[in-house]
Design a protein around this motif. Structure first.
Motif, PDB file in Angstrom:
ATOM      1  N   ILE A  60       9.483 -13.054  -6.981  1.00 56.62           N
ATOM      2  CA  ILE A  60       8.231 -12.690  -6.182  1.00 56.62           C
ATOM      3  C   ILE A  60       8.535 -12.624  -4.746  1.00 56.62           C
ATOM      4  O   ILE A  60       8.332 -11.411  -4.335  1.00 56.62           O
ATOM      5  N   TYR A  61       9.117 -13.535  -4.192  1.00 58.76           N
ATOM      6  CA  TYR A  61       9.376 -13.520  -2.849  1.00 58.76           C
ATOM      7  C   TYR A  61      10.561 -12.451  -2.519  1.00 58.76           C
ATOM      8  O   TYR A  61      10.487 -11.334  -1.639  1.00 58.76           O
ATOM      9  N   HIS A  62      11.467 -12.289  -3.471  1.00 54.87           N
ATOM     10  CA  HIS A  62      12.480 -11.271  -3.036  1.00 54.87           C
ATOM     11  C   HIS A  62      12.318  -9.804  -3.445  1.00 54.87           C
ATOM     12  O   HIS A  62      12.846  -9.009  -2.927  1.00 54.87           O
ATOM     13  N   GLU A  63      11.499  -9.808  -4.453  1.00 56.02           N
ATOM     14  CA  GLU A  63      11.143  -8.239  -4.717  1.00 56.02           C
ATOM     15  C   GLU A  63       9.998  -7.754  -3.654  1.00 56.02           C
ATOM     16  O   GLU A  63      10.020  -6.753  -3.155  1.00 56.02           O
ATOM     17  N   MET A  64       9.188  -8.869  -3.149  1.00 51.80           N
ATOM     18  CA  MET A  64       8.300  -8.203  -2.271  1.00 51.80           C
ATOM     19  C   MET A  64       8.831  -8.181  -0.768  1.00 51.80           C
ATOM     20  O   MET A  64       8.384  -7.103  -0.012  1.00 51.80           O
ATOM     21  N   ILE A  65       9.910  -8.871  -0.575  1.00 52.20           N
ATOM     22  CA  ILE A  65      10.622  -8.608   0.783  1.00 52.20           C
ATOM     23  C   ILE A  65      11.439  -7.481   0.954  1.00 52.20           C
ATOM     24  O   ILE A  65      11.671  -6.471   1.817  1.00 52.20           O
ATOM     25  N   SER A  66      11.847  -6.680  -0.252  1.00 55.76           N
ATOM     26  CA  SER A  66      12.760  -5.675  -0.366  1.00 55.76           C
ATOM     27  C   SER A  66      12.061  -4.234  -0.891  1.00 55.76           C
ATOM     28  O   SER A  66      12.258  -3.215  -0.311  1.00 55.76           O
ATOM     29  N   HIS A  67      11.582  -4.493  -2.012  1.00 57.72           N
ATOM     30  CA  HIS A  67      11.036  -3.076  -2.546  1.00 57.72           C
ATOM     31  C   HIS A  67       9.823  -2.459  -1.804  1.00 57.72           C
ATOM     32  O   HIS A  67       9.583  -1.286  -1.827  1.00 57.72           O
ATOM     33  N   VAL A  68       8.996  -3.114  -0.989  1.00 58.56           N
ATOM     34  CA  VAL A  68       7.851  -2.600  -0.179  1.00 58.56           C
ATOM     35  C   VAL A  68       8.680  -1.518   0.976  1.00 58.56           C
ATOM     36  O   VAL A  68       8.286  -0.689   0.962  1.00 58.56           O
ATOM     37  N   PRO A  69       9.550  -2.141   1.560  1.00 57.60           N
ATOM     38  CA  PRO A  69      10.095  -1.105   2.759  1.00 57.60           C
ATOM     39  C   PRO A  69      10.896  -0.076   2.115  1.00 57.60           C
ATOM     40  O   PRO A  69      10.899   0.929   2.318  1.00 57.60           O
ATOM     41  N   LEU A  70      11.558  -0.378   0.766  1.00 60.05           N
ATOM     42  CA  LEU A  70      12.223   0.770   0.124  1.00 60.05           C
ATOM     43  C   LEU A  70      11.488   1.803  -0.274  1.00 60.05           C
ATOM     44  O   LEU A  70      11.948   2.948  -0.695  1.00 60.05           O
ATOM     45  N   ALA A  71      10.104   1.420  -0.841  1.00 61.68           N
ATOM     46  CA  ALA A  71       9.444   2.334  -1.496  1.00 61.68           C
ATOM     47  C   ALA A  71       8.842   3.177  -0.589  1.00 61.68           C
ATOM     48  O   ALA A  71       8.599   4.288  -0.476  1.00 61.68           O
ATOM     49  N   ALA A  72       8.588   2.421   0.867  1.00 60.29           N
ATOM     50  CA  ALA A  72       7.887   3.245   2.098  1.00 60.29           C
ATOM     51  C   ALA A  72       8.851   4.264   2.540  1.00 60.29           C
ATOM     52  O   ALA A  72       8.609   5.386   3.116  1.00 60.29           O
ATOM     53  N   LYS A  73       9.940   3.898   2.284  1.00 55.80           N
ATOM     54  CA  LYS A  73      11.228   4.916   3.008  1.00 55.80           C
ATOM     55  C   LYS A  73      12.399   4.856   2.067  1.00 55.80           C
ATOM     56  O   LYS A  73      13.366   4.054   2.227  1.00 55.80           O
ATOM     57  N   ILE A 242       1.982   2.464   3.844  1.00 51.31           N
ATOM     58  CA  ILE A 242       1.477   3.134   2.473  1.00 51.31           C
ATOM     59  C   ILE A 242       1.480   4.848   2.659  1.00 51.31           C
ATOM     60  O   ILE A 242       0.612   5.040   3.827  1.00 51.31           O
ATOM     61  N   ASN A 243       2.389   5.374   2.236  1.00 51.86           N
ATOM     62  CA  ASN A 243       2.383   6.639   2.335  1.00 51.86           C
ATOM     63  C   ASN A 243       2.892   7.606   1.059  1.00 51.86           C
ATOM     64  O   ASN A 243       3.001   7.065  -0.099  1.00 51.86           O
ATOM     65  N   ASP A 244       3.036   8.747   1.044  1.00 56.23           N
ATOM     66  CA  ASP A 244       3.526   9.484  -0.035  1.00 56.23           C
ATOM     67  C   ASP A 244       4.646   9.414  -0.786  1.00 56.23           C
ATOM     68  O   ASP A 244       4.708   9.542  -1.766  1.00 56.23           O
ATOM     69  N   SER A 245       5.597   8.427   0.021  1.00 57.94           N
ATOM     70  CA  SER A 245       6.654   8.111  -0.729  1.00 57.94           C
ATOM     71  C   SER A 245       6.815   7.278  -1.989  1.00 57.94           C
ATOM     72  O   SER A 245       7.500   7.305  -2.999  1.00 57.94           O
ATOM     73  N   ILE A 246       5.722   6.545  -1.680  1.00 54.03           N
ATOM     74  CA  ILE A 246       5.662   5.302  -2.577  1.00 54.03           C
ATOM     75  C   ILE A 246       5.695   5.696  -4.242  1.00 54.03           C
ATOM     76  O   ILE A 246       6.308   5.000  -4.970  1.00 54.03           O
ATOM     77  N   LYS A 247       5.141   6.587  -4.593  1.00 48.12           N
ATOM     78  CA  LYS A 247       4.835   6.933  -5.995  1.00 48.12           C
ATOM     79  C   LYS A 247       6.219   7.378  -6.331  1.00 48.12           C
ATOM     80  O   LYS A 247       6.486   7.144  -7.571  1.00 48.12           O
ATOM     81  N   LYS A 248       7.061   8.007  -5.517  1.00 47.94           N
ATOM     82  CA  LYS A 248       8.298   8.418  -5.929  1.00 47.94           C
ATOM     83  C   LYS A 248       9.476   7.404  -6.577  1.00 47.94           C
ATOM     84  O   LYS A 248      10.120   7.363  -7.243  1.00 47.94           O
ATOM     85  N   TRP A 249       8.929   5.834  -6.090  1.00 44.52           N
ATOM     86  CA  TRP A 249       9.518   4.676  -6.408  1.00 44.52           C
ATOM     87  C   TRP A 249       9.817   4.531  -7.897  1.00 44.52           C
ATOM     88  O   TRP A 249      10.824   4.339  -8.228  1.00 44.52           O
ATOM     89  N   ASN A 250       8.758   4.935  -8.712  1.00 44.36           N
ATOM     90  CA  ASN A 250       8.641   4.968 -10.063  1.00 44.36           C
ATOM     91  C   ASN A 250      10.088   5.472 -10.891  1.00 44.36           C
ATOM     92  O   ASN A 250      10.299   5.196 -11.994  1.00 44.36           O
ATOM     93  N   ASN A 251      10.185   6.715 -10.014  1.00 44.61           N
ATOM     94  CA  ASN A 251      11.327   7.616 -10.746  1.00 44.61           C
ATOM     95  C   ASN A 251      12.684   6.629 -10.621  1.00 44.61           C
ATOM     96  O   ASN A 251      13.478   7.261 -11.445  1.00 44.61           O
ATOM     97  N   LEU A 252      12.786   5.768  -9.698  1.00 36.48           N
ATOM     98  CA  LEU A 252      14.156   4.900  -9.714  1.00 36.48           C
ATOM     99  C   LEU A 252      14.272   3.966 -10.946  1.00 36.48           C
ATOM    100  O   LEU A 252      15.528   3.622 -11.043  1.00 36.48           O
ATOM    101  N   ASN A 253      13.247   3.948 -11.802  1.00 39.14           N
ATOM    102  CA  ASN A 253      13.377   2.999 -12.845  1.00 39.14           C
ATOM    103  C   ASN A 253      14.082   1.575 -12.531  1.00 39.14           C
ATOM    104  O   ASN A 253      14.748   0.916 -13.294  1.00 39.14           O
ATOM    105  N   ILE A 254      13.653   1.107 -11.384  1.00 36.90           N
ATOM    106  CA  ILE A 254      14.100  -0.264 -11.084  1.00 36.90           C
ATOM    107  C   ILE A 254      13.087  -1.229 -11.813  1.00 36.90           C
ATOM    108  O   ILE A 254      11.813  -1.295 -11.854  1.00 36.90           O
ATOM    109  N   ASN A 255      13.511  -2.401 -12.507  1.00 34.33           N
ATOM    110  CA  ASN A 255      12.806  -3.208 -13.705  1.00 34.33           C
ATOM    111  C   ASN A 255      12.418  -4.219 -12.624  1.00 34.33           C
ATOM    112  O   ASN A 255      13.292  -5.142 -12.306  1.00 34.33           O
ATOM    113  N   THR A 256      11.034  -4.511 -12.302  1.00 32.46           N
ATOM    114  CA  THR A 256      10.666  -5.628 -11.415  1.00 32.46           C
ATOM    115  C   THR A 256       9.587  -6.594 -12.140  1.00 32.46           C
ATOM    116  O   THR A 256       8.978  -5.892 -13.186  1.00 32.46           O
ATOM    117  N   LYS A 257       9.524  -7.707 -11.984  1.00 33.49           N
ATOM    118  CA  LYS A 257       8.515  -8.479 -12.658  1.00 33.49           C
ATOM    119  C   LYS A 257       7.276  -8.740 -11.703  1.00 33.49           C
ATOM    120  O   LYS A 257       6.355  -9.236 -12.156  1.00 33.49           O
TER     121      LYS A 257
END
Lengths: 282, 282
Positions: A60-73, A242-257
């Motif tokens: 939980i901690y490690h996914e939230m610290i990393s994927h939030v900025p990577l999805a935003a940018k 929160i911006n328009d880039s976020i939805k593109k994150w799903n195309n990366l197919n990164i499996n998260t819990k």
């Protein structure tokens, strides 16, 4: 016989985990490090008697610290991680093929060594070729950097002991300088619920606002940390969380819990009492 | 001397609260009831040794159980509360001038009596003229009702002891029948994190889906419940939990500490592992 690890979360609250075996106990130059095999949480890493990582909820901690900025940018290429000796943050970052280099600065080599030996689940990707490990003080490391990183993640302990200097305005300003013109800084922002952590949240948030134009806070459920209600700060020069880039994150197919692009948005929707804590000290 | 209340949240986890004074201990026909004055949490009410209410965080539970359905359906006039003997749910409901009657069915009169005597913070509005108190079994009470309520809130203990029958498909079906054609049922839905509560979440969710066409789950941070990650079910005949009515809630000027119309939406955005738990058993 029963063996229990007990953390005094504050003077009025205790949290205890049943232990199978005390695997390691050691003292570095900076802090006391222990590793336990638990019944319900897999391996448990503590520093100075405080829970840092359990194998059951570290995702939980490690996914939230990393994927939030990577999805935003999504075009982040160069990352600095300060702290994070268990390796969990780096593990998540290495899942992005687009990231070219990760500098990890951990003041305490023993945390890394012990994590590599006992907690493969978090430390497994520390040997990725893009990762450079520096056993130095992050405060000093960042002082000399200008316009180098797209993302800085401060994956620190609480602001006591070696973590203390990672909660100062000077450090935040140095991180700002080390970031590129559209850089993002994520910081471990404590918790709103108990007085001790709330005080640090308020102080850190107030200082961040003096340095970064965009300062937001997002929340997640972290069962083994005090109150289970934990926060990260999203601080940036230009990019909104929160911006328009976020939805593109799903195309990366990164499996998260835990992380998904819905909870990305939901995590910035805060209870009134948390918003008041953050806004009161404007 | 130090006095600590300790809850064994499960066989591997303990949560402890420092106690000033043990104010009350009694045994009803159904369960053991205790009230403590604590150091960090105000008054604490436990049933069979399990934390039910603390004055420090009950606002989160009671706001989320009531304002979410009232924002989704602002014209709610008639409400049935099953359980909720501490009065906190009724307190929140009585803040709506548009609600005309609240039937509260609590099987254990002693919970109400003790809450009135020791925990004014939650019980203060139980004397509101719109509230009718029934000391009966909610399972039986709801059997005879057809098309009577706009909202049913099941504010129950865990599915052991007297709470057990409140987690059956038959009970859910009876609640469905007792609701008007656009009625909503909110149920205490346990937690996704530890096995024990997750099992109950799965079972309850599965049964709800056999009865209600709209079955959603929403989450909140409840620090004194196991894992701090707690869920309610939003089950309804027609009305979606997120709809255009929600924004009108702000016009009511109801002062809340946790709930707001942003977190209303955010609370339905669930982590992947929670979505999987809920969807796996379809």
């Amino acid at each position: 016989m029963e063996l229990w690890f007990t953390e005094n979360q504050n003077e009025n609250v205790r949290f205890g985990i049943k232990i199978k075996k005390h695997l390691y106990s050691g003292q570095s130059e900076f802090q006391k490090i222990d590793v336990f095999e638990t019944f319900g949480f897999g391996k448990l890493l503590t520093i100075d008697g405080i829970i840092m990582v359990t194998e059951k909820d570290e995702f939980i901690y490690h996914e939230m610290i990393s994927h939030v900025p990577l999805a935003a940018k999504p075009d982040i290429k160069s990352v600095l991680v300060i702290g994070g000796g268990d390796g969990g943050t780096v593990r998540e970052l290495t899942r992005y093929k687009t990231i070219q280099n990760i500098d990890m600065v951990e003041i305490d080599k023993l945390v890394v060594d012990i994590s590599k030996e006992y907690i493969k689940q978090t430390s497994e990707n520390l040997d990725d070729s893009r990762v450079k490990l520096y056993y130095e003080d992050g405060i000093e490391f960042v002082k000399n950097k200008v316009n180098e990183y797209d993302l800085i993640i401060v994956d620190s302990t609480d602001p006591i002991g070696p973590g203390e200097g990672l909660f100062t305005e000077e450090f935040y300003q140095n991180c700002y300088n080390a970031l590129k013109s559209d850089g993002i800084m994520i910081n471990q922002n404590e918790s709103p619920y108990y007085d001790k952590e709330r005080r640090e949240l308020v102080r850190a948030n107030k200082k961040m606002k003096k340095v970064f134009p965009i300062v937001e806070v997002y929340q997640f459920h972290m069962p083994t940390y005090p109150s289970g209600h934990w926060l990260f700060g999203f601080n940036s020069k230009k990019i909104n969380p929160i911006n328009d880039s976020i939805k593109k994150w799903n195309n990366l197919n990164i499996n998260t819990k835990y992380y998904n692009t819905e909870i990305h948005k939901g995590s910035f929707m805060l209870p009134n009492y948390v918003k008041e804590i953050i806004n009161d000290e404007k």
